[in-house]
Design a protein around this motif. Structure first.
Motif, PDB file in Angstrom:
ATOM      1  N   TRP A 426      17.624   1.917 -19.887  1.00 33.38           N
ATOM      2  CA  TRP A 426      18.764   1.602 -19.027  1.00 33.38           C
ATOM      3  C   TRP A 426      18.315   0.763 -17.828  1.00 33.38           C
ATOM      4  CZ3 TRP A 426      22.590   6.313 -18.562  1.00 33.38           C
ATOM      5  CH2 TRP A 426      22.964   6.725 -19.852  1.00 33.38           C
ATOM      6  N   GLN A 427      19.050  -0.287 -17.572  1.00 31.41           N
ATOM      7  CA  GLN A 427      18.915  -1.122 -16.376  1.00 31.41           C
ATOM      8  C   GLN A 427      17.561  -1.818 -16.256  1.00 31.41           C
ATOM      9  OE1 GLN A 427      21.359  -1.944 -14.490  1.00 31.41           O
ATOM     10  NE2 GLN A 427      22.896  -0.463 -15.131  1.00 31.41           N
ATOM     11  N   SER A 452      20.993  -9.432 -11.949  1.00 29.78           N
ATOM     12  CA  SER A 452      21.925  -8.642 -12.750  1.00 29.78           C
ATOM     13  C   SER A 452      22.092  -9.221 -14.151  1.00 29.78           C
ATOM     14  CB  SER A 452      23.286  -8.569 -12.053  1.00 29.78           C
ATOM     15  OG  SER A 452      24.228  -7.875 -12.843  1.00 29.78           O
ATOM     16  N   VAL A 455      19.617  -8.094 -17.182  1.00 29.79           N
ATOM     17  CA  VAL A 455      19.571  -6.744 -17.748  1.00 29.79           C
ATOM     18  C   VAL A 455      19.788  -6.819 -19.260  1.00 29.79           C
ATOM     19  CG1 VAL A 455      20.702  -4.486 -17.795  1.00 29.79           C
ATOM     20  CG2 VAL A 455      20.354  -5.672 -15.616  1.00 29.79           C
ATOM     21  N   ARG A 458      22.574  -2.152 -20.026  1.00 29.97           N
ATOM     22  CA  ARG A 458      23.052  -1.451 -18.824  1.00 29.97           C
ATOM     23  C   ARG A 458      22.811   0.047 -18.969  1.00 29.97           C
ATOM     24  NH1 ARG A 458      23.752  -5.327 -14.926  1.00 29.97           N
ATOM     25  NH2 ARG A 458      25.290  -6.891 -15.534  1.00 29.97           N
ATOM     26  N   ASN A 459      23.124   0.562 -20.130  1.00 31.42           N
ATOM     27  CA  ASN A 459      22.915   1.958 -20.536  1.00 31.42           C
ATOM     28  C   ASN A 459      22.877   1.913 -22.063  1.00 31.42           C
ATOM     29  OD1 ASN A 459      25.866   1.727 -20.959  1.00 31.42           O
ATOM     30  ND2 ASN A 459      26.010   2.205 -18.776  1.00 31.42           N
TER      31      ASN A 459
END
Length: 725
Positions: A426-427, A452, A455, A458-459
């Protein structure tokens, strides 16, 4: 504004100067085009457009001659008109009729209204002509894009490994791979051009044990493990799959009335792009990537995102039934993505989708996007997946996995994970090849948006950089297929052959390219025949009653978004019912980092770009209310007799809202339906009111009205879908 300026430049180039055919040649061409009853699909090549088709090459004009004494011209013109109207009807059969809702430009819904009739063509617009100049402009734009990806991913071989060879089933995108000199006889035993080097290259697929991403023990479509007969069939499937891809592109370019190429996605929150700005979804990235190339071909490009989060209770099980409304009925390619919902049995829904898609006007390919994937294969260790790949190769079916594509580039993710650096966690930023997206690279280093955009996940949802490789893989394959189509079209133009016959007529002897006698081998070069609808294979996983229908299901989906016309009209409705939609703000399902960035920018344009399209909705009555809504079921489209109603919101809501609600009554032609005969199908939020005709004594009638009556009580009723087949 740079992107829009580039698109404008593609559209505003110098107009080609092309001679018009004589009147008799126009009438003859119109007649010929309208007589091309392709057993693979019907296109709207109407008399209006056919009579105005310009000469595609100077050599083809001289080869036809000039017949100035056309004594039967009026008869030919009349036949062309009749054929044109028939073609229009077949092409628009899903777009005409009375419906119940249409999304307007501001996202609102009018209820009831008339369905739009513009599906695959716009009859008010003049027909387009694919000239040599357009062909060269399109090839230049496409070649520049392919070169860009080669450079971006570290060379041609590496780009192909990541974007082509990592797919679940194999393509053969080499020039001349789909043409053969065999007079129509399959040359599968002679096809030794295998692009499966990544399977045999231990540096590509044999990546060793690791934690975090699984490695398949047995890849079922590995050519190294095949018998000679299996290998021959494997090559043939590649040729079939690629032929469908190239045919899709060629027909879009050449159809004189098709001005837009449409890709549509149905799926879950992954497809919707949740936890990202909508702008960063793979569909938006794909649309921005492909638009300049199709603009060079004088076509619009749209990628429709009908992805929807799980909060409404939907899944692949019920949404595949609504493909002809969730997406435009004239879609050219369909994407499907429900990675985290598929827990056994999903091959049934994918097979349903592939088969129903073949009954849509353009018989679109279906491509499956998997949000994860194994290190050494895109789920080709599953017998069910491989069965679908092989059975539906001629329809272009295939799948791409994000993690598999990244692994095929050769980056040593295993060592990184062993050292506690998991780029798929994640991230995490950077995929081992790039630290941000291509459009992120154009931002200043101090712009927080740049980080951003780097990435990967994200999850459980991919981030912008993870979505980029999915977008690039689809774009690379599609544009490679387009380039193959351009090569064949140009050869036909140069030889003086009728360009339309190869692509719009698959009868014997039509899909051939005449060549000089000394260049022939056994026969003429021709494409593999694409299968007619009446010869579709027997289904493996879905019930023949529902899978062997001549039409896709008809659906009325009240949720958002939908891009096609509703398939079931409302006959009448009382004032007690009202249309409801869950309101979405711009920051709904947008990640916290991006919310903070755009709050600080306070830019209304970016608020709009971030806003996701999906929202729960339905026709509802308030608690303690009464009311009646009557649906006019499309009898002419019903062959199985399936009738389903879905409710909102939640996965288990149908039991309390429908089956155990004594104040909710269903009637079919005023005959009360017994709830004891109903069951949950195809998803837990849906109830199957009728399994099929002649079940419990029901038969198909000339008119069938389904009424839903609420007799009071405390339970609120929200209808999200009505489905019939």
């Amino acid at each position: 504004m740079g992107l829009f300026n580039a698109i404008d430049e593609f559209f505003t180039g110098p107009a080609a100067e092309v001679e018009m055919m004589s009147a008799s040649e126009q009438r003859e061409q119109a007649k010929r085009l309208n007589e091309l009853q392709d057993e693979e699909e019907t296109f709207g090549l109407t008399e209006k457009s056919s009579a105005n088709i310009r000469q595609l090459s100077s050599s083809s004009n001289s080869s036809r001659g000039n017949d100035s004494n056309d004594s039967g011209g009026s008869v030919k013109l009349l036949l062309s008109l009749i054929g044109g109207f028939v073609a229009i009807y077949l092409t628009y059969e899903y777009g005409v009729g009375n419906g119940v809702k249409v999304s307007s430009s501001d996202g609102s819904i009018n209820h009831p209204t008339i369905l739009p009739t513009d599906t695959s063509t716009n009859l008010d617009a003049g027909p387009t002509t694919f000239t040599k100049e357009t062909l060269h402009d399109t090839r230049q734009a496409a070649t520049e894009f392919i070169d860009l990806l080669h450079n971006y991913y570290g060379g041609e071989n590496k780009a192909k490994a990541m974007l082509v060879e990592s797919w679940q089933a194999h393509w053969n995108l080499e020039k001349d791979a789909i043409l053969s000199y065999n007079d129509g006889v399959d040359d599968r035993n002679n096809d030794d051009n295998d692009d499966d080097d990544s399977v045999n290259n231990p540096g590509e697929r044999s990546l060793g044990k690791k934690k975090g991403v699984k490695k398949a023990k047995n890849i079922l479509n590995n050519p190294d493990n095949m018998t000679p007969e299996e290998l021959s069939q494997h090559h043939h499937h590649k040729k079939e799959r690629t032929t469908k891809l190239v045919t899709t592109m060629a027909r879009a370019l050449l159809n004189p009335e098709q001005t837009k190429f449409t890709i549509g996605t149905i799926g879950s929150s992954v497809a919707a792009g949740h936890d990202n700005c909508h702008y960063d979804s793979y569909e938006n990235q794909l649309e921005r990537t492909l638009t300049p190339i199709f603009a060079a071909a004088k076509m619009d490009l749209q990628v429709q995102n009908a992805g929807e989060g799980g909060g409404c209770g939907d899944s692949h099980k019920n949404q595949v039934f609504c493909v002809a409304q969730n997406l435009s009925p004239d879609v050219d390619i369909i994407h499907y993505s429900w990675t985290y919902f598929e827990k056994g049995g999903a091959e049934e829904q994918r097979e349903q989708l592939v088969r129903w898609a073949q009954h849509m006007p353009r018989r679109p390919m279906v491509h499956h996007l998997v949000a994860r994937g194994k290190a050494n294969t895109c789920e080709a260790d599953s017998a069910e997946n491989v069965a679908l790949d092989r059975t539906y190769a001629s329809y272009g079916y295939n799948a791409f996995c994000i993690q598999t594509g990244l692994y095929f580039g050769g980056h040593d993710y295993d060592t990184e994970i062993a050292n506690d650096q998991n780029r798929f966690g994640w991230q995490n930023h950077g995929d081992g090849y790039h630290n941000t997206t291509r459009y992120g690279e154009a931002l200043p280093d101090d712009d927080p948006r740049k980080e951003s955009l780097g990435v990967v996940y994200r999850n459980w949802h991919p981030g912008p950089l993870g979505f980029q490789i999915a977008s690039d893989a689809f774009a690379y394959v599609y544009i490679s297929g387009l380039l193959l189509a351009l090569d064949i079209i140009e050869e036909d133009m140069d030889s003086g052959a009728n360009v339309f016959e190869r692509w719009f007529d698959t009868s014997a002897g039509r899909r051939v390219l005449d060549v000089e006698e000394e260049d022939r081998h056994v026969g003429q070069r021709q494409l593999l025949q694409l299968p007619p609808l009446e010869k579709m294979p027997d289904p493996h996983f879905c019930h023949p009653l529902y899978c062997n229908t001549p039409h896709p299901p008809s659906c009325l989906n009240y949720e958002l978004p939908t891009f096609g016309p509703a398939g079931i009209p409302v006959d009448s409705v009382t004032d007690d019912w009202s249309l409801w939609h869950e309101p979405n703000k711009w920051n709904y399902m947008v990640g916290k980092v991006d919310i903070a960035i755009f709050k600080k920018k306070n830019d209304p344009e970016w608020f709009e770009k971030c806003t996701h399209l999906d929202a729960c909705g339905g026709m509802t009555t308030s608690g303690k209310g009464t009311g009646k809504i009557v649906y006019d079921l499309p009898v002419e489209q019903m062959t199985a007799g399936l009738v389903v109603i879905c409710v909102c919101c939640g996965k288990k809501i149908s039991e309390s809202m429908v089956l155990n609600n004594d104040n909710l009554v269903f009637k079919l032609n005023d005959r009360v339906l017994d709830k004891k005969d109903m069951d949950l199908y195809p998803a837990d939020k849906c109830v199957r009111l009728l399994k099929g005709f002649e079940e419990d004594g029901y038969e198909k009638e000339e008119k069938m009205l389904l009424s839903v009556e609420v007799m009071g009580g405390e339970t609120e009723v929200k209808i999200s879908h009505v489905i019939v087949l």
